[in-house]
Scaffold this motif. Structure first.
Motif, PDB file in Angstrom:
ATOM      1  N   SER B  46      -2.996  18.993 -11.551  1.00  0.00           N
ATOM      2  CA  SER B  46      -2.770  20.350 -12.075  1.00  0.00           C
ATOM      3  C   SER B  46      -4.086  21.106 -12.194  1.00  0.00           C
ATOM      4  O   SER B  46      -4.140  22.308 -11.916  1.00  0.00           O
ATOM      5  N   ALA B  47      -5.119  20.412 -12.623  1.00  0.00           N
ATOM      6  CA  ALA B  47      -6.425  21.058 -12.740  1.00  0.00           C
ATOM      7  C   ALA B  47      -6.857  21.591 -11.380  1.00  0.00           C
ATOM      8  O   ALA B  47      -7.303  22.734 -11.255  1.00  0.00           O
ATOM      9  N   LEU B  48      -6.682  20.766 -10.333  1.00  0.00           N
ATOM     10  CA  LEU B  48      -7.097  21.188  -8.998  1.00  0.00           C
ATOM     11  C   LEU B  48      -6.238  22.333  -8.478  1.00  0.00           C
ATOM     12  O   LEU B  48      -6.752  23.352  -8.006  1.00  0.00           O
ATOM     13  N   VAL B  49      -4.914  22.172  -8.567  1.00  0.00           N
ATOM     14  CA  VAL B  49      -4.016  23.207  -8.045  1.00  0.00           C
ATOM     15  C   VAL B  49      -4.243  24.507  -8.801  1.00  0.00           C
ATOM     16  O   VAL B  49      -4.281  25.597  -8.201  1.00  0.00           O
ATOM     17  N   GLY B  50      -4.423  24.422 -10.112  1.00  0.00           N
ATOM     18  CA  GLY B  50      -4.697  25.612 -10.910  1.00  0.00           C
ATOM     19  C   GLY B  50      -5.970  26.304 -10.442  1.00  0.00           C
ATOM     20  O   GLY B  50      -6.026  27.531 -10.308  1.00  0.00           O
ATOM     21  N   PHE B  51      -6.980  25.496 -10.171  1.00  0.00           N
ATOM     22  CA  PHE B  51      -8.261  26.038  -9.723  1.00  0.00           C
ATOM     23  C   PHE B  51      -8.124  26.709  -8.358  1.00  0.00           C
ATOM     24  O   PHE B  51      -8.608  27.825  -8.139  1.00  0.00           O
ATOM     25  N   ILE B  52      -7.420  26.040  -7.446  1.00  0.00           N
ATOM     26  CA  ILE B  52      -7.229  26.610  -6.105  1.00  0.00           C
ATOM     27  C   ILE B  52      -6.442  27.911  -6.196  1.00  0.00           C
ATOM     28  O   ILE B  52      -6.808  28.925  -5.568  1.00  0.00           O
ATOM     29  N   ALA B  53      -5.373  27.913  -6.990  1.00  0.00           N
ATOM     30  CA  ALA B  53      -4.545  29.120  -7.124  1.00  0.00           C
ATOM     31  C   ALA B  53      -5.365  30.260  -7.718  1.00  0.00           C
ATOM     32  O   ALA B  53      -5.254  31.411  -7.277  1.00  0.00           O
ATOM     33  N   ALA B  54      -6.205  29.925  -8.706  1.00  0.00           N
ATOM     34  CA  ALA B  54      -7.018  30.965  -9.337  1.00  0.00           C
ATOM     35  C   ALA B  54      -8.017  31.548  -8.334  1.00  0.00           C
ATOM     36  O   ALA B  54      -8.218  32.765  -8.275  1.00  0.00           O
ATOM     37  N   LEU B  55      -8.619  30.673  -7.532  1.00  0.00           N
ATOM     38  CA  LEU B  55      -9.555  31.155  -6.503  1.00  0.00           C
ATOM     39  C   LEU B  55      -8.861  32.086  -5.520  1.00  0.00           C
ATOM     40  O   LEU B  55      -9.370  33.164  -5.189  1.00  0.00           O
ATOM     41  N   ALA B  56      -7.670  31.660  -5.088  1.00  0.00           N
ATOM     42  CA  ALA B  56      -6.933  32.456  -4.109  1.00  0.00           C
ATOM     43  C   ALA B  56      -6.527  33.796  -4.710  1.00  0.00           C
ATOM     44  O   ALA B  56      -6.681  34.846  -4.060  1.00  0.00           O
ATOM     45  N   ALA B  57      -6.046  33.765  -5.940  1.00  0.00           N
ATOM     46  CA  ALA B  57      -5.598  35.011  -6.574  1.00  0.00           C
ATOM     47  C   ALA B  57      -6.776  35.938  -6.834  1.00  0.00           C
ATOM     48  O   ALA B  57      -6.664  37.157  -6.730  1.00  0.00           O
ATOM     49  N   GLN B  58      -7.918  35.349  -7.141  1.00  0.00           N
ATOM     50  CA  GLN B  58      -9.115  36.160  -7.371  1.00  0.00           C
ATOM     51  C   GLN B  58      -9.531  36.870  -6.081  1.00  0.00           C
ATOM     52  O   GLN B  58      -9.864  38.051  -6.077  1.00  0.00           O
ATOM     53  N   ALA B  59      -9.471  36.099  -4.988  1.00  0.00           N
ATOM     54  CA  ALA B  59      -9.836  36.693  -3.704  1.00  0.00           C
ATOM     55  C   ALA B  59      -8.847  37.782  -3.307  1.00  0.00           C
ATOM     56  O   ALA B  59      -9.220  38.792  -2.707  1.00  0.00           O
ATOM     57  N   ALA B  60      -7.572  37.585  -3.651  1.00  0.00           N
ATOM     58  CA  ALA B  60      -6.542  38.527  -3.224  1.00  0.00           C
ATOM     59  C   ALA B  60      -6.519  39.787  -4.076  1.00  0.00           C
ATOM     60  O   ALA B  60      -6.326  40.884  -3.558  1.00  0.00           O
ATOM     61  N   THR B  61      -6.700  39.623  -5.401  1.00  0.00           N
ATOM     62  CA  THR B  61      -6.531  40.782  -6.281  1.00  0.00           C
ATOM     63  C   THR B  61      -7.842  41.309  -6.851  1.00  0.00           C
ATOM     64  O   THR B  61      -7.913  42.444  -7.296  1.00  0.00           O
ATOM     65  N   GLY B  62      -8.858  40.450  -6.885  1.00  0.00           N
ATOM     66  CA  GLY B  62     -10.128  40.873  -7.451  1.00  0.00           C
ATOM     67  C   GLY B  62     -10.135  40.912  -8.966  1.00  0.00           C
ATOM     68  O   GLY B  62     -11.140  41.230  -9.587  1.00  0.00           O
ATOM     69  N   SER B  63      -9.010  40.555  -9.576  1.00  0.00           N
ATOM     70  CA  SER B  63      -8.937  40.592 -11.034  1.00  0.00           C
ATOM     71  C   SER B  63      -8.990  39.174 -11.602  1.00  0.00           C
ATOM     72  O   SER B  63      -8.186  38.321 -11.226  1.00  0.00           O
ATOM     73  N   ASP B  64      -9.942  38.930 -12.505  1.00  0.00           N
ATOM     74  CA  ASP B  64     -10.053  37.602 -13.094  1.00  0.00           C
ATOM     75  C   ASP B  64      -8.848  37.275 -13.957  1.00  0.00           C
ATOM     76  O   ASP B  64      -8.375  36.139 -13.984  1.00  0.00           O
ATOM     77  N   ALA B  65      -8.350  38.272 -14.677  1.00  0.00           N
ATOM     78  CA  ALA B  65      -7.215  38.018 -15.575  1.00  0.00           C
ATOM     79  C   ALA B  65      -5.997  37.561 -14.784  1.00  0.00           C
ATOM     80  O   ALA B  65      -5.347  36.569 -15.126  1.00  0.00           O
ATOM     81  N   VAL B  66      -5.706  38.279 -13.693  1.00  0.00           N
ATOM     82  CA  VAL B  66      -4.571  37.895 -12.851  1.00  0.00           C
ATOM     83  C   VAL B  66      -4.805  36.511 -12.266  1.00  0.00           C
ATOM     84  O   VAL B  66      -3.914  35.657 -12.237  1.00  0.00           O
TER      85      VAL B  66
END
Lengths: 363, 333
Positions: B46-66
């Motif tokens: 979960s730690a890894l998947v969460g981290f990967i998802a956060a990286l991807a979402a950051q790249a896609a939206t540019g928002s840290d909160a999202v």
């Protein structure tokens, strides 16, 4: 009860294998590699030449030893997760022997093996005492004792047993030649003696579980500890003896691993083989004669996977993924099979489910 | 109280939080009569998947909160799926829960190692500290408890909410009943197995949030080998130490994190002269000792030393009875 059709039987046996291969293949594709290339590389890694096949056998030896030991503890209804630390403790004790004893050629190695058995056995006895006398479940006691064995090995390697040139936390000094197994050939570095130990352990444990009072008492303890106790079975002593036997076999496994693979003591020398042994016995449903078949298969997968990193830049943990998916699917499909069979049988006499180690481990 | 001590205590609360959340998640599951032994691997994956998802979402939206929200959701989903497999294997397919959980913990850890390599050492979004306006101004308590991340506040709400749910509501009574006396609960019209599925998946999702709490906050990022491995086993032991009670489980997690912080502090000041080997061994010795303490036989022996008047209170405090139907199957037929 009506016998289910042969097709259904075969299907339910093969399906978990297909599903687990498919899941692993998906993971490989997701990692950007070709599953067929992986398959070829694994086979090549295992059977390329005598050297690579020797690696397979040198993995097979400790894996089979711990698996045989785990059949004993599962029979007694115990989840000996501590087997990994028992291997490590065997390797640590053996190293003491290698560094401090000087005996003539065959006795040096034999003494080391015996000391290794002592180490594994004592560490297992500790897990057993925690379980039977002090009420600490063997899973948690085992996990903690595994970690403690690792801490101890790191301490010894970086402290008292540090090589004289110093500064290393990697390993002790290499063992002397008398401390090593005699190998069959220079490019086939497998010890016939070690293979014979495995064979002897297999036969002895198989016979002991089948035909001795001890084996019977272990089974009674594993099936239902409370009734066994009421019937006069010394369940505590039974459980402790199972721990010790498993620990001693794990001790030999750890000894073999440290000597053959590293020729010294290294941190984490047990290399996850104990945990893999638990998977082997789950897959074998605690049937000891299936153990060598599965350990061979696993040894080929693990031995072959070492090529993956070099040839395809894939992490060798892929072999673990395949093995664990296989065991998971076997467990799940065993349940599917029971459900399908009982549903077909409308007279609803519940089918006596095969006694898996997991079932036996239930108190 | 001096500032340094306050900082240390605040740090303990922060580092204990994943253990609190994971421990409470497992408490929910075990109170329903199911053992989810997959915690260690679940948290790691979960730690890894969460981290990967956060990286991807950051790249896609540019928002840290999202990105962080996506990361936590992905982490929760990952462990919820693993918990679902435990329920499927243990309830519907009638296999041993311990076996299924053990295989899953190894499988999840290996999958994490296999897919995690490229993410090692990457920088990602991190959950920031959000002081609570008025509460954080309270002397001493404020900076320790209320100058933390949202996940820490979530853990407070979770522990109080879970206690209220389990011991003060009808639904909570049914929750405990399916772990204690499933047959009686069934006779009163509870769908035992459906509820067990529900609580297993819910608790699993919380275990996943704990995993996300590592990679997005407490130990931000990803390392090989993963730096939180082992904590899942410790969380499982804390549930036993906590006697399956939300407050005690949380207390266990804080005590554990406190002792670990102490060990770390001693380790980094060499003049105290405690060998490093002892400090590395500490968490595991602690684990054995705490489990020893709550096992009934050891309690009785220990209590003999204490004066009679304290004995009863200590016994009640230390006693930890597992849910009676823990790890067993229930067949309505």
């Amino acid at each position: 009860m009506k016998k289910p059709s042969l097709g259904l039987q075969v299907g339910l046996t093969i399906l978990p294998i297909i599903v687990s291969l498919a899941i692993t293949a998906i993971l490989i594709i997701a990692a950007g590699a070709d599953p067929r290339a992986v398959f070829e590389k694994v086979l090549e890694g295992a059977f390329r030449n005598s050297r690579s096949f020797a690696n397979v056998l040198n993995f097979l030896i400790p894996l089979t030893l711990v698996s045989i030991g785990l059949v004993v503890t599962f029979t007694a209804g115990l989840w000996n997760i501590g087997v990994e630390g028992q291997m490590m403790m065997g390797a640590i004790f053996m190293t003491w022997g290698a560094l401090n004893l000087t005996l003539p050629e065959p006795f040096q190695l034999i003494a080391q093996i015996l000391i290794g058995m002592l180490g594994g056995g004592l560490w297992a006895l500790l897990a057993g005492i925690l379980k039977t006398r002090l009420g600490v479940h063997e899973i948690f006691g085992g996990v903690a004792l595994n970690a403690l064995a690792n801490v101890l090995s790191i301490y010894l390697i970086s402290g008292p047993w540090q090589p004289p040139e110093g500064g290393s936390v990697r390993s002790t000094v290499p063992f002397r030649p008398e401390s090593l197994f005699t190998v069959i050939a220079p490019d086939f570095s497998v010890s016939l003696f070690a293979l014979l130990i495995v064979l002897a352990a297999l036969v002895i444990v198989w016979l002991a579980l089948r035909g001795t009072r001890w084996g019977l008492q272990l089974k009674a303890t594993g099936k239902n500890a409370r009734s066994a106790r009421l019937l006069g079975v010394p369940t505590t002593r039974s459980a402790l003896s199972a721990f010790v036997v498993c620990g001693m076999l794990a001790g030999i496994a750890g000894t073999h691993r440290a000597i053959t693979v590293y020729e010294s003591l290294r941190p984490l020398a047990s290399g996850g083989i104990g945990f893999l042994g638990l998977l082997v016995v789950l897959l074998a449903a605690n049937r000891i004669l299936l153990v060598p078949v599965i350990t061979f298969l696993f040894a080929v997968i693990v031995g072959g996977s070492t090529r993956l990193k070099i040839a395809l830049q894939l992490d060798s943990s892929l072999s673990g993924v395949l093995q664990e998916t296989l065991v998971l699917m076997m467990l799940l499909f065993a349940g599917v099979r029971q459900r399908v069979l009982t549903r077909r049988d409308t007279s609803s006499t519940p089918e006596a489910s095969p006694s898996t180690p997991a079932e036996a481990a239930h108190e | 109280m001096n500032e340094q001590l306050i900082n240390i205590l605040a740090g303990i609360v922060a580092t204990a939080t994943p253990l609190v959340i994971a421990g409470l998640g497992e408490t929910i599951i075990e109170r329903a009569g199911v053992v989810n032994l997959s915690l260690d691997g679940s948290i790691t994956l979960s730690a890894l998947v969460g981290f990967i998802a956060a990286l991807a979402a950051q790249a896609a939206t540019g928002s840290d909160a999202v990105a962080l929200l996506c990361g936590l959701l992905a982490a929760a989903l990952t462990s919820a799926v693993i918990a679902f497999i435990v329920a499927l294997g243990g309830i519907t397919l009638r296999q041993d829960q311990v076996a299924v959980g053990f295989v899953l913990t190894m499988l999840a850890a290996d999958i994490a190692q296999f897919i995690g390599q490229p993410y090692t050492g990457q920088l990602g979004p991190q959950i920031l500290i959000t002081p609570i306006p008025i509460l954080s101004q309270i002397p001493i308590i404020g900076p320790i408890l209320f100058r933390q991340t949202i996940l820490v506040y979530f853990s407070y709400v979770l522990m109080i909410g879970l206690w209220y749910w389990m011991f003060r509501t009808r639904g909570g009574l049914a929750h405990r009943a399916i772990g204690e006396r499933p047959a009686a609960a069934f006779a009163r019209g509870t769908n035992v197995n459906r509820l067990r599925y529900f609580y297993t998946i819910l608790g699993g999702a919380l275990v996943g949030v704990a995993g996300g709490a590592y990679s997005l906050s407490v130990k931000a990022g990803w390392t090989t080998p993963p730096n939180m491995s082992g904590d899942g086993w410790i969380a499982l032991a804390i549930v036993i130490f906590g006697g399956w009670h939300p407050f005690r489980v949380a207390l266990g997690a804080y005590l554990f994190a406190g002792l670990r912080a102490l060990a770390f502090a001693v380790q980094s000041s060499p003049d105290i002269g405690i060998p490093v080997v002892l400090l590395n061994a500490m968490p595991w010795i602690l684990m054995i000792v705490t489990l020893l303490l709550v096992s009934s036989g050891s309690i009785e022996r220990l209590l003999q030393i204490l004066p009679r008047s304290v004995q009863k209170r200590m016994r009640n405090f230390l006693r930890a009875e597992p849910p009676a139907a823990l790890g067993t199957r229930f067949d309505p037929e």
